[in-house]
Enzyme design. Structure first.
Site, mmCIF file in Angstrom:
data_model
loop_
_atom_site.group_PDB
_atom_site.id
_atom_site.type_symbol
_atom_site.label_atom_id
_atom_site.label_comp_id
_atom_site.label_asym_id
_atom_site.label_seq_id
_atom_site.Cartn_x
_atom_site.Cartn_y
_atom_site.Cartn_z
ATOM 1 N N ILE A 98 0.841 -1.194 0.000
ATOM 2 C CA ILE A 98 0.000 0.000 0.000
ATOM 3 C C ILE A 98 0.877 1.244 0.000
ATOM 4 O O ILE A 98 1.743 1.396 0.864
ATOM 5 C CB ILE A 98 -0.911 0.026 1.250
ATOM 6 C CG1 ILE A 98 -1.727 -1.268 1.350
ATOM 7 C CG2 ILE A 98 -1.819 1.246 1.236
ATOM 8 C CD1 ILE A 98 -2.385 -1.486 2.705
ATOM 9 N N CYS A 99 0.639 2.124 -0.942
ATOM 10 C CA CYS A 99 1.354 3.399 -0.998
ATOM 11 C C CYS A 99 0.502 4.436 -0.264
ATOM 12 O O CYS A 99 -0.380 5.057 -0.839
ATOM 13 C CB CYS A 99 1.591 3.809 -2.453
ATOM 14 S SG CYS A 99 2.498 5.356 -2.623
#
Length: 161
Positions: A98-99
């Site tokens: 997840i960014c």
């Protein structure tokens, strides 16, 4: 050994253990809406079911997050990834990474598992398209052999999603 496997072999500090026990009690009393923690006696790894919010692209969809807490939690951010098939989202890679800046550069010890979950749900809910990040294939290829998302130098430039 993968980063997450190495992480699970370390013990939590006394501060981390006390903090996580407190967060677990709070979660049991007042869980964040749309989330359910799978029952486990492993304090260092939580598996959390995420329900897509009503009225969003992810309505009626379910996903699982794996939250691994480092030895020095809450001074250090937990590692949070999506398991199985990650949602199609411009900031979520097909390997579950997840960014999201609060998981890395913008982490604060004042944050909790609940606040992280709410941020992830907010990120999902605000998306207007279901698509992988543009660099998904290259990134996932570079993450083979168990590379942790915490080893990535993320570039946080898109606040529209």
């Amino acid at each position: 050994m993968t980063s997450s496997a190495a992480n699970s072999n370390r013990s939590l500090s006394k501060i981390a253990t006390k903090r996580l026990q407190k967060e677990l009690v709070e979660w049991q009393v007042n869980p964040p809406a749309g989330f359910k923690r799978k029952v486990s006696d492993n304090l260092q790894r939580w598996i959390i079911e995420v329900n897509g919010a009503p009225g969003t692209l992810y309505e009626n969809e379910r996903f699982e997050l794996q939250v691994d807490f480092p030895e020095q939690y809450p001074m250090e951010a937990p590692q949070v990834i999506f398991l199985h098939s990650a949602p199609l989202h411009p900031h979520i890679y097909s390997n579950g990474h997840i960014c999201l800046d609060i998981l890395y550069d913008s982490w604060s010890p004042a944050m909790t598992v609940s606040s992280v979950c709410i941020s992830i749900l907010s990120m999902l809910s605000s998306s207007t398209v279901k698509q992988q990040p543009e660099d998904n294939d290259r990134y996932v290829k570079n993450c083979r052999n168990g590379r942790s998302p915490k080893e990535t130098r993320w570039w946080f430039h898109d606040d529209k999603v």
